[in-house]
Scaffold this motif. Structure first.
Motif, mmCIF file in Angstrom:
data_model
loop_
_atom_site.group_PDB
_atom_site.id
_atom_site.type_symbol
_atom_site.label_atom_id
_atom_site.label_comp_id
_atom_site.label_asym_id
_atom_site.label_seq_id
_atom_site.Cartn_x
_atom_site.Cartn_y
_atom_site.Cartn_z
ATOM 1 N N ALA A 167 -96.228 -24.749 70.095
ATOM 2 C CA ALA A 167 -96.327 -26.050 70.922
ATOM 3 C C ALA A 167 -95.256 -26.819 70.312
ATOM 4 N N LEU B 102 -91.818 -28.106 72.201
ATOM 5 C CA LEU B 102 -91.599 -29.484 72.693
ATOM 6 C C LEU B 102 -90.398 -29.884 72.149
ATOM 7 N N TYR B 103 -89.902 -29.619 70.935
ATOM 8 C CA TYR B 103 -88.994 -30.092 70.093
ATOM 9 C C TYR B 103 -87.541 -29.430 71.143
ATOM 10 N N PHE C 147 -87.385 -28.611 73.935
ATOM 11 C CA PHE C 147 -87.379 -29.161 75.428
ATOM 12 C C PHE C 147 -86.871 -30.598 75.345
ATOM 13 N N SER D 54 -102.378 -36.822 80.766
ATOM 14 C CA SER D 54 -101.305 -36.512 80.944
ATOM 15 C C SER D 54 -100.642 -36.339 82.217
ATOM 16 N N TRP E 178 -87.984 -38.451 79.235
ATOM 17 C CA TRP E 178 -88.572 -37.422 78.187
ATOM 18 C C TRP E 178 -89.922 -37.272 77.972
ATOM 19 N N THR F 151 -91.542 -35.455 80.943
ATOM 20 C CA THR F 151 -91.326 -33.890 81.147
ATOM 21 C C THR F 151 -92.338 -33.217 79.930
ATOM 22 N N GLU F 152 -92.326 -34.013 79.027
ATOM 23 C CA GLU F 152 -93.186 -33.553 77.891
ATOM 24 C C GLU F 152 -94.518 -33.336 78.198
ATOM 25 N N TRP G 84 -95.042 -30.554 80.600
ATOM 26 C CA TRP G 84 -95.243 -29.241 79.843
ATOM 27 C C TRP G 84 -96.612 -29.013 79.361
ATOM 28 N N ILE G 85 -97.128 -30.255 78.692
ATOM 29 C CA ILE G 85 -98.684 -30.172 78.339
ATOM 30 C C ILE G 85 -99.519 -29.800 79.504
#
Length: 525
Positions: free
Chosen positions: A17, A21-22, A24, A393, A438, A441-442, A445-446
């Motif tokens: 994870a 996340l880094y 992306f 989220s 950012w 978008t993060e 993905w979560i």
């Protein structure tokens, strides 16, 4: 005794994870900037005006820094499937590996080749040839995203494959179905559009900073005009295509959709949309819920009479599928000893679609065939993801998406009226909005990945079974190493980005800025 080491699973998930996340943080900016560069260079070729060439070169420097960081953080991602997720790689590698291999052979090498031509071809190629390289670079960048998202979409909706009893693995039955997975189509356009928003906000925010400082005014206004136009189209696309993505979720990931809504009980069609609420996992209720009638049912099913099941009903369905999966698992064990057992063949064929649900029991007992009713109930309950995390989220992501539409629409209107420089409150708003895409978008993905739990492959392979046979200490050591390494890269990226952004095209000798330069800090405005 359970065969799964919970610490290894938790640490392996945390490592993947964090590295994802880094990674992306860099990918979407590459996606967005590549098209912005192509647009700017096209204007340069059509008009011949040197300002547009300087714009391409300056934003290209920032693109190059970000591209290098994306490559550095992305390469290690694929190696983790062999180091931390060896059983996953063994079980589904034939299907999952195909799009990753195509991405490496076709898209990434195409992208990398034309990155070199972009930076070193200005004096060696004609204007049209260099512009063509920039467009191909943008295409390669997006093709890389396409194949990665095809692989990811298969994890969400495993089509075109089935379990092979002889090899004890999932194998491809139709590459066409894998490549044209409807989830892949919606996920790709939604994800790349989010990247375009990030690229647009990046250009918009830095250009707004120049205008606040009274620097590179003509350069900044033109950059903001491109960013506002491209950003508005992209932000609108994110919302429209996000609706399509939500519809595909309602088709094949009903538990994820129910978690997004914190919808514990099945409602009459069309279901309400929960605008605000406080989901409680312990009591399976949502406190202080504020609902908008019909909205969720219409968005999720595109009809007025299709029912969206609630979490509790989905848990009951999972319990039925676990029991059916146990039948398939028992038949599979029999066939491994006696491949000619006709009754076992018939039982396996009738229930093999639920075999993955039986594997959920591996978290609680070595042999799913010996599971107690209590363990089956616990396995069914484990199909509920972390509802509060998914619920909030999603809402923060959607709220930010609406904000982006408003900001880019305002930017577009001011650009059309030639008033970008006249409203300092707007320039400050644009500048301070830089990190928001950012975050959005993060969070997306979560929702996508955390909301899929407990599945590595939806309905096929539980996440807990995919890990390698390593110790918790080994995973912890690699996790610490990745955090230190990736944090270092992130710091280097930020330092380099700040250095070149602060220098600006004038500081880098790309722009003769005769405008007065203010030395006052941004906070003075």
């Amino acid at each position: 005794m359970p065969m799964i080491d919970a610490d290894v699973v938790t640490l392996s998930r945390l490592q993947f994870a964090l590295t994802a996340l880094y990674h992306f943080l860099f990918v979407p900016l590459t996606l967005g900037l590549s098209w912005i560069l192509a647009i700017m260079e096209s204007v340069y070729v059509m008009t011949g005006r040197d300002v547009w060439k300087r714009m391409v070169q300056f934003w290209g420097i920032l693109f190059g820094i970000n591209f290098a960081m994306g490559v550095a953080t992305g390469v290690t991602m694929e190696f983790q499937f062999g180091t931390n997720w060896a059983y996953y790689a063994h079980y589904v590698g034939d299907i999952f590996g195909a799009p990753l291999a195509i991405e490496g052979m076709m898209a990434f090498f195409l992208e990398a080749t034309f990155v070199g031509l972009f930076f070193f071809g200005w004096e060696k190629l004609s204007r049209v040839q260099h512009m063509s390289c920039t467009w191909i670079l943008a295409l390669g960048t997006n093709l890389s995203a396409l194949w990665i998202l095809i692989a990811n979409a298969w994890m969400q909706n495993p089509v075109g494959a089935e379990f092979n009893l002889a090899t004890m693995r999932m194998e491809v039955t139709s590459l066409k179905e894998v490549f044209f997975n409807p989830v892949a189509q919606s996920k790709f356009v939604h994800t790349v559009s989010a990247g375009y928003v990030i690229g647009s906000m990046f250009v918009l925010s830095i250009s707004a900073w120049y205008l606040l400082r009274g620097r590179n005014i003509d350069f900044a206004k033109r950059s903001m005009t491109v960013a506002a136009s491209f950003g508005l189209a992209s932000a609108l696309s994110v919302v429209v295509l996000g609706d399509e993505s939500g519809y595909t979720v309602s088709e094949n990931q009903k538990m994820k959709l129910a978690a997004i809504e914190a919808m514990w009980e099945t409602e009459p069609a069309p279901a309400s949309f929960t605008l605000f609420g406080l989901p409680d996992m312990a009591t399976r209720t949502t406190h202080a819920a504020i609902q908008i009638p019909w909205v969720m049912g219409i968005i999720g099913t595109r009809s007025f009479d299709t029912v969206l099941p609630g979490i509790n009903d989905l848990v009951k369905r999972a319990e039925v599928r676990i029991n059916d999966g146990v039948i398939a698992y028992s038949a599979m064990q029999t066939l491994r000893k006696n491949p000619d057992d006709a009754a076992a063949h018939a039982a396996f064929d009738a229930h093999k679609g639920d075999l993955g649900y039986a594997l959920l029991l591996k978290k609680f007992i070595d042999d799913p065939a010996k599971a107690t009713p209590q363990q089956i109930t616990a396995a069914a309950d484990s199909t509920i993801p972390n509802v509060p995390v998914i619920f909030w989220s999603f809402r923060i992501m959607v709220g930010l998406g609406i904000y982006f539409i408003g900001l880019f629409a305002l930017s577009f209107w001011l650009a059309s009226k030639r008033q970008l420089q006249k409203h300092r409150w707007y320039l400050r708003l644009a500048f301070y909005s830089l990190p928001l895409p950012w975050i959005s978008t993060e969070l997306g993905w979560i929702v996508a990945e955390y909301g899929r739990q407990p599945w590595a492959i939806e309905g096929v392979l539980p996440t807990a079974l995919g890990v390698s046979s390593v110790s918790a200490g080994q995973v912890l050591t690699s996790l610490i190493g990745f955090v230190v390494f990736y944090t270092t890269l992130a710091v280097v990226d930020v330092v380099l980005m700040l250095k070149y952004a602060r220098s600006g095209p004038d500081g880098l000798g790309m722009w003769n800025d005769d405008e007065p330069r203010s030395s006052a800090p941004i906070t003075a405005y």
